[in-house]
Design a protein around this motif. Structure first.
Motif, short mmCIF file in Angstrom:
data_model
loop_
_atom_site.label_atom_id
_atom_site.label_comp_id
_atom_site.label_asym_id
_atom_site.label_seq_id
_atom_site.Cartn_x
_atom_site.Cartn_y
_atom_site.Cartn_z
N ARG A 120 0.92 -1.16 -0.02
CA ARG A 120 -0.07 -0.14 -0.01
C ARG A 120 0.73 1.37 0.13
NH1 ARG A 120 -4.94 -0.54 4.49
NH2 ARG A 120 -5.58 1.06 2.90
N THR B 123 -4.38 -1.03 -2.55
CA THR B 123 -3.46 -2.02 -2.40
C THR B 123 -3.25 -2.41 -3.92
OG1 THR B 123 -4.61 -2.77 -0.44
CG2 THR B 123 -3.30 -4.32 -1.40
N THR C 126 -3.40 -5.12 6.61
CA THR C 126 -4.75 -4.51 6.10
C THR C 126 -5.39 -3.72 7.17
OG1 THR C 126 -5.91 -6.47 6.77
CG2 THR C 126 -5.28 -6.31 4.29
#
Length: 345
Positions: free
Chosen positions: A209, A240, A298
């Motif tokens: 990311r 992403t 994440t």
């Protein structure tokens, strides 16, 4: 009339004190407030004064130079601890007259570290070691988005251990965890343009990311106006992306053909790195292979710093135009196709 020895005593004391004063720094002669009320004045901008004094350890690094620029542009006085004379010269014009204070220091000297902190009300730690903060009200420690004790990478484990030590020494510290950053001197887009083979590890399926270094620096600068923000502040990029997509982006922006280097599976890359480390000077360590093929966690972005991160496509041309040939230098940018299943997204 000759002066007696008794009359010379005050004179000798005055001369000795004058010599001592000449050996002291300006900030030793002028006591600047550190914990008193913060008073800002002047119009907004470079010539203003926010009333804050910030120390930025690691200011000569990739993120450090932009953090200094953001702080100084707002009118904050910035203390610049440096170790090499040539590495800090470019930081001097980033602030108005007297706003950039250069201080030579040694990481192994606690007294020099305290000297860098004595007048500051906020400290940014952009190096890999935490320090005793000597009564500083605010401490901002920069870690990594992938910092975790159970990470297969020793690098990310060390980042998590560093976060724990910071919490023990400074419970109210703000721990900032940015993702991998891109910018003028980055090791992402520039390395992809120069050494695409290193990014073909793990079948180019690693997901990251990427975040603009300007956005991270602005987030760090905005923290100075927040009274207190203890805990972890995640700063990932907005999207992403896989290595495959980013290599395609680099090729599309530079108009250079895709690299013909073979795709290297992760086990093969680990074996080659271990062999190179055993028989020759290692070009790539095994832990770099593990860290470079670790998918970004994440973690949700934290919107407490007033920064909306930019997409990497908005800035790719600024950092990759240098890799174009002369005939393609002024050609318009043609981005790769939309982010769909073709790139594993």
């Amino acid at each position: 009339m000759l002066a007696t020895s008794t009359n010379c005593v005050p004179l000798r004391r005055a001369v000795a004190q004058q010599r001592k004063n000449l050996q002291r720094a300006y900030h030793d002669l002028v006591a600047l407030p550190k914990k008193g009320p913060i008073v800002s004045y002047g119009p907004p901008g470079r010539s203003a004064t926010t009333g804050h004094v910030a120390t930025v350890f690691g200011c000569t690094g990739f993120l450090g130079r932009y953090t200094v620029a953001k702080l100084a542009k707002a009118g904050t006085q910035v203390v610049i601890p440096y170790r090499e004379e040539d590495e800090k010269r470019h930081l001097k014009p980033m602030g108005d007259l007297g706003q950039i204070v250069m201080t030579e220091w040694d990481l192994r000297r606690d007294d020099q570290i305290e000297e860098c902190l004595r007048h500051s009300d906020i400290v940014y730690n952009l190096v890999g070691r935490d320090t005793n903060q000597a009564g500083v009200p605010r401490f901002v420690h920069v870690s990594h988005l992938n910092a975790a004790h159970d990470s297969p990478s020793a690098f990310y484990k060390s980042k998590a251990r560093g976060d724990d030590l910071v919490r023990e020494a400074f419970p109210d510290a703000t721990i900032v965890r940015p993702a991998i950053m891109f910018g003028y001197e980055d090791r992402l887009l520039n390395n992809m343009a120069l050494w695409p083979i290193w990014w073909k590890l793990n079948n180019m399926a690693t997901k990251i990311r990427p975040v603009h270094v300007f956005d991270v620096a602005q987030a760090l600068a905005n923290l100075i106006s927040v009274p207190s923000l203890p805990g972890v502040l995640n700063l990932p990029g907005p999207s992403t992306l896989t290595y495959e997509y980013l290599l395609t982006l680099v090729s599309s922006v530079t108009y250079n053909p895709h690299s013909r280097a073979p795709v290297v599976p992760k086990p093969v890359a680990l074996a080659l790195a271990r062999a190179a480390q055993a028989v020759w000077w290692p070009a790539l360590s095994p832990d770099e292979v593990v860290a470079g093929t670790s998918t970004m966690l994440t973690c949700p972005a934290t919107g407490k710093v007033g920064v909306v991160p930019d997409e990497i496509e908005q800035h790719a041309i600024s950092y990759l135009r240098r890799y174009r040939s002369a005939e393609n230098f002024t050609r318009p940018v043609v981005f790769p196709s939309s982010r769909d299943a073709e790139y594993g997204l």
